[in-house]
Enzyme design. Sequence first.
Site, PDB file in Angstrom:
ATOM      1  CE  LYS A 147     -12.146  37.415 -95.263  1.00 16.45           C
ATOM      2  NZ  LYS A 147     -10.838  37.263 -95.908  1.00 16.45           N
ATOM      3  NE  ARG A 162      -5.820  43.111 -90.786  1.00 17.97           N
ATOM      4  CZ  ARG A 162      -6.535  42.450 -89.869  1.00 17.97           C
ATOM      5  NH1 ARG A 162      -6.793  41.158 -90.022  1.00 17.97           N
ATOM      6  NH2 ARG A 162      -7.011  43.098 -88.819  1.00 17.97           N
ATOM      7  NE  ARG A 220      -3.567  36.235 -90.045  1.00 21.77           N
ATOM      8  CZ  ARG A 220      -4.877  36.406 -90.164  1.00 21.77           C
ATOM      9  NH1 ARG A 220      -5.356  37.215 -91.082  1.00 21.77           N
ATOM     10  NH2 ARG A 220      -5.712  35.774 -89.368  1.00 21.77           N
ATOM     11  CG  PHE A 226      -9.760  47.359 -92.958  1.00 13.45           C
ATOM     12  CD1 PHE A 226      -9.567  47.063 -91.618  1.00 13.45           C
ATOM     13  CD2 PHE A 226      -9.111  46.581 -93.904  1.00 13.45           C
ATOM     14  CE1 PHE A 226      -8.749  46.028 -91.218  1.00 13.45           C
ATOM     15  CE2 PHE A 226      -8.285  45.534 -93.520  1.00 13.45           C
ATOM     16  CZ  PHE A 226      -8.110  45.258 -92.168  1.00 13.45           C
ATOM     17  NE  ARG A 256     -10.076  33.139 -85.850  1.00 15.36           N
ATOM     18  CZ  ARG A 256      -9.579  33.408 -87.052  1.00 15.36           C
ATOM     19  NH1 ARG A 256     -10.344  33.958 -87.974  1.00 15.36           N
ATOM     20  NH2 ARG A 256      -8.315  33.138 -87.329  1.00 15.36           N
TER      21      ARG A 256
END
Length: 519
Positions: A213, A218, A233, A302, A374
């Site tokens: 992490k 982002r 983001r 990622f 989320r």
Amino acid sequence: MQLAELVQTSDVVARTAGRLEKIARLADALRGLAPEERLAGASWLAGELRQGRIGLGPAAVRAALEATAPADAPALAVREVDASLDRLAAARGAGSGRERAALLAALLARASADERDFLARLVLGELRQGALEGVLVEAVARAAAVPAGEVRRAVMMAGALPPVAEAALAEGAAGLSRFRLRLLEPVQPMLAQPAAGVDEALAALGEAALEWKLDGARVQVHKDGGEVRVFSRALRDVTPAVPEVVEAVRRLPASSLVLDGEAIALRGDGAPEPFQVTMRRFGRKLDVAGLREGVPLSVLFFDALHTAGEDLIARPASERHLALAAAVPDALRVPRLVTSDGAAAAAFLEGALARGHEGLLAKSLTAPYEAGRRGASWLKVKRAHTLDLVVLAAEWGSGRREGFLSNLHLGARDPEGGGFVMLGKTFKGMTDAMLAWQTERFRALALGSTDGYVVHLRPELVVEVAFDGLQESSRYPGGLALRFARVKRYREDKRPEEADTIATVRALHARQVAAERGT
């Protein structure tokens, strides 16, 4: 539709506790909107302006209210209010502040008392009416007679609910089908829930992909032939600010890509710079060339949402990573380990921490990319407990903090009831620079006067808070309080709608209690 009808709906929804009743009321209002009113009406029910921010703060709105009297009876139509707001938003250049204030005063002079209150709160972004996105998604689905899952998917692709509501109400499922991944148009990022440790994460996911992490920014990077765009983001186009990222992706052989990753400033030894250093590259007014030399950025990816003409969002994570590995070299990918072994996971976590990173993300191998959600498919593991909370108010300090707004009132998001649930206060962890910055920022966000001891704020700022645990408390409405909370940093890259929920906080407390009891 008359504005008064939407005002009444907003008032009823704000006073209604039951989710199903909220959905029914909102669906009725959405059905009643004429085609040309749907985008504005859906935006207002979501508590936002179709035009976005229009450059009027609390002082200007208060002055407009004080300079005018309410109309005797409601007479404004949704269309004419939206047209007035268009004129407000279009005001530019010298004297535009006065022009906007005059236009707002003219609009408020034609509004009834209830309409004035609604419009003032709408303009200021304070229309907290219990109609948060989850409730509105269900309401749009009911009003348009389409599955809620399809509305949710379309919102993920669009990045906002109002245009999806407009399309669903106009064309039903056919309208929703147009919302799909498009090159050079960002989608909401997938988000992670906190987990207490690697053992808990593996217990929930089984064999999982573990990734470092990174404490960076982002980024979502789109490539379409020779054109590359980079989005933050918050879906803001930051392409000019990050030429290193653009160049790295332009060199990749694939003709079309959508990649999810982190841009991060690294020191010469490979350790990360503090988050605030990385974020210096993402300001509004930048000397990009100078910053590039002083704060060079690296980018590590990622996830792949699209490669070589193929959309991957609905594919399992394992397949998406195979596509990522085929398109992006090791040097541009976040370190990763697939395992179900707790000892191996713990060692991988220690390796990330030893190199100065935040911790790990544990990811389901079978989950699709759930844009904007989320969910439980991604779990974040850090050494200390942290939550992203919203600043609801602040208190004037004393001693070293005299003259600064410092003691923060912190709240978690409440998607069910709307608004935020307070969890505690803290002034710990703040530097002098942070105190000065937040005092200036809080003055602009103040609801009313800043003369009192407690200054209540528009809930717009997200702050990352570290804490030692949670304890039951009758002082706060959620029944829980943070223990030894301290500020880590402000998350200017996050919106209040992305803050952690009270449900997440309660789940953390339940796990804490179970661990203390040895169960």
